[in-house]
Design an enzyme around this catalytic site. Sequence first.
Site, PDB file in Angstrom:
ATOM      1  N   TRP A 102       0.880  -1.312  -0.121  1.00 13.05           N
ATOM      2  CA  TRP A 102      -0.031   0.013   0.065  1.00 13.05           C
ATOM      3  C   TRP A 102       0.997   1.192  -0.106  1.00 13.05           C
ATOM      4  CZ3 TRP A 102      -4.478  -1.268  -1.721  1.00 13.05           C
ATOM      5  CH2 TRP A 102      -4.778  -2.386  -1.334  1.00 13.05           C
ATOM      6  N   ASP A 169      -1.237   6.652   6.226  1.00 11.14           N
ATOM      7  CA  ASP A 169      -2.226   5.882   6.127  1.00 11.14           C
ATOM      8  C   ASP A 169      -2.556   4.939   7.227  1.00 11.14           C
ATOM      9  OD1 ASP A 169      -3.930   3.854   4.832  1.00 11.14           O
ATOM     10  OD2 ASP A 169      -2.760   3.472   3.128  1.00 11.14           O
ATOM     11  N   LYS A 193     -11.426  -1.820   7.042  1.00 11.47           N
ATOM     12  CA  LYS A 193     -10.359  -2.487   7.995  1.00 11.47           C
ATOM     13  C   LYS A 193     -10.659  -2.593   9.360  1.00 11.47           C
ATOM     14  CE  LYS A 193      -7.995  -3.536   4.022  1.00 11.47           C
ATOM     15  NZ  LYS A 193      -7.327  -2.457   3.524  1.00 11.47           N
TER      16      LYS A 193
HETATM   17  C1  LIG Z   1      -6.936  -1.894   2.431  1.00  9.04           C
HETATM   18  C2  LIG Z   1      -5.834  -0.747   2.392  1.00  9.04           C
HETATM   19  C3  LIG Z   1      -5.587   0.398   1.331  1.00  9.04           C
HETATM   20  C4  LIG Z   1      -6.472   0.159   0.258  1.00  9.04           C
HETATM   21  O1  LIG Z   1      -7.899   0.611   0.605  1.00  9.04           O
HETATM   22  P1  LIG Z   1      -9.088   0.822  -0.304  1.00  9.04           P
HETATM   23  O2  LIG Z   1     -10.188   1.388   0.446  1.00  9.04           O
HETATM   24  O3  LIG Z   1      -9.505  -0.463  -0.976  1.00  9.04           O
HETATM   25  O4  LIG Z   1      -8.637   1.852  -1.279  1.00  9.04           O
HETATM   26  C5  LIG Z   1      -4.489   1.422   1.670  1.00  9.04           C
HETATM   27  N1  LIG Z   1      -3.925   1.132   2.637  1.00  9.04           N
HETATM   28  C6  LIG Z   1      -3.886   0.136   3.437  1.00  9.04           C
HETATM   29  C7  LIG Z   1      -2.990   0.299   4.564  1.00  9.04           C
HETATM   30  C8  LIG Z   1      -4.704  -0.938   3.350  1.00  9.04           C
HETATM   31  O5  LIG Z   1      -4.713  -1.651   4.411  1.00  9.04           O
END
Ligand SMILES: *Cc1c(COP(=O)(O)O)cnc(C)c1O
Length: 356
Positions: A102, A169, A193
């Site tokens: 990511w 993030d 998540k």
């Molecule tokens: C799943 C995830 C993403 C991507 O998320 P989307 O909502 O599918 O775009 C980005 N960063 C991390 C750390 C993730 O676990």
Amino acid sequence: MKKHNYSAGPCILPQEVFEKSAQAILNFNDSGLSLLEMSHRSKDFVAVMDEARSLVLELLGLEGKGYQALFLAGGASLEFLMVPYNLMKENGKAAYLDTGTWAAAAIKEAQLFGETSIIGSSKEQNYNHIPKGYSIPEDADYFHCTSNNTIFGTQMKEFPETSIPLVCDMSSDIFSRVLDFSKFDLIYAGAQKNMGPAGTTLIVVKEEILGKTGRTIPSMLDYTKHIKAESMYNTPPVFPVYASLLTLQWLKNLGGIAAIEKINNAKAALLYAEIDRNPLFKGAAAVEDRSNMNATFLLNDEAHAATFDALWKAAGISGLPGHRSVGGYRASMYNALPLESVQVLVDVMKELETKV
Ligand SMILES: *Cc1c(COP(=O)(O)O)cnc(C)c1O
């Protein structure tokens, strides 16, 4: 029977969130309308958005500190480009920490906007640890990191001190542990998540860092426009926002982040102790960087895979196979996963010893 759900995302949510959101689809707040058929400008929904936004700041300890919370669409992946759009100056630059798939995806988007330096990377070791000892160039427009690497099972335990905006993030560990969130200038997280269903992304941003790039930003990608419109610049993803609010209320009633952190620590300690004790298994990530959310582990002998897989499936466990880039297994222990589910997995790992 309800499964022990180890899915990495979309993930388990509290049972009461499923029940209350199902009820809201049938009849929201006794209005005689489904949440899905009412105006997002209705009094009832505006109250949902307002409470969700303020509860985020309350839980993170950021009330009255110049932050705004937004619930947007497009996933964390859209934030990979909204961040540079809103923070990287014309001819500016940004610094990134490359800690996984990511993080690398975020870097790729930033490179479209300007000079993007990777100041630390664990890519050569298949992202099995968090790089340390890197230095942040103080002339960059911002520094971007990923707090928890969902795929590889590593988690940043410390965050650097820096004078430039700190962007993170936190998709897979937001609301899971106590941090000084005021160290961060911009946090984003896809809901699916640890906060709610797929379809909305949480952005928490310190307002004073915005509006400094000199670039023209398309309206839908402009944080300032979304803040001005109180997260309703266009029709927001009403259902994911409502279900996220229910999860945030659940967390608050439980005692907030400090309370869930204790439970998360207990779950992680239980599972990692078994991974380390059981001679049939080994952990995939460097011990000091192990994630309390996603535990990645492997069988020492792949020949036991069929037996182990049959055992955990029979125990009602779901979502355990690892991501293809690591292999083996990944136990995602998000906030709503009960300690009892971890005990079931540990018992199955012990049982395997008696079968091979
Ligand atoms: C799943 C995830 C993403 C991507 O998320 P989307 O909502 O599918 O775009 C980005 N960063 C991390 C750390 C993730 O676990």
